[in-house]
Scaffold this motif. Structure first.
Motif: not given
Length: 125
Positions: A34, A38-39, A43-44, A47-48
């Motif tokens: 995770d 995000s990197r 990022s949210t 979104d994930l």
């Protein structure tokens, strides 16, 4: 480094394959997975969730095709991400190692040792 949505999905797909290769889902692996998503721009939480859902529709061969077309900087990142993800649970399972090797070959990733992968990821921070 910026990744397209399709590249994000492809990276998430091969990461997911590696995480599940040993037949168990480790909490540390998922946290690292995770964090790295995000990197690369996922990022949210929403979104994930979307990216993870889209990995279900992407075939492993399609993911490798997308990754194989990335530039060398991105490919190096992907190789290091997978190598680091493999050892985040403090063990190297032979099935994870095999997945890393096969994905590396199919995607044209630069070869590196686990130590080089970890060092690369540490230097990104």
């Amino acid at each position: 480094m910026e990744f397209s949505r399709n590249e994000q999905i492809a990276i998430a797909k091969v990461g997911k394959i590696l995480v599940l290769a040993d037949g168990r889902l480790d909490e540390n692996e998922m946290a690292g997975y995770d964090l790295e998503l995000s990197r690369i721009g996922v990022s949210t939480a929403d979104d994930l969730e979307k990216v993870l859902a889209l990995t279900e529709d992407m075939e492993p061969a399609a993911a490798c095709s997308v990754i194989s077309k990335m530039d060398e900087e991105k490919k190096t990142y992907v190789s290091a991400f997978l190598g680091t993800l493999m050892v985040i649970d403090e063990s190297i399972d032979k099935r994870e190692l095999a997945v890393w090797g096969v994905v590396g070959q199919l995607c044209g990733l630069p070869s590196m040792t686990v130590g080089e992968a970890v060092k690369y990821m540490e230097n990104l921070k």
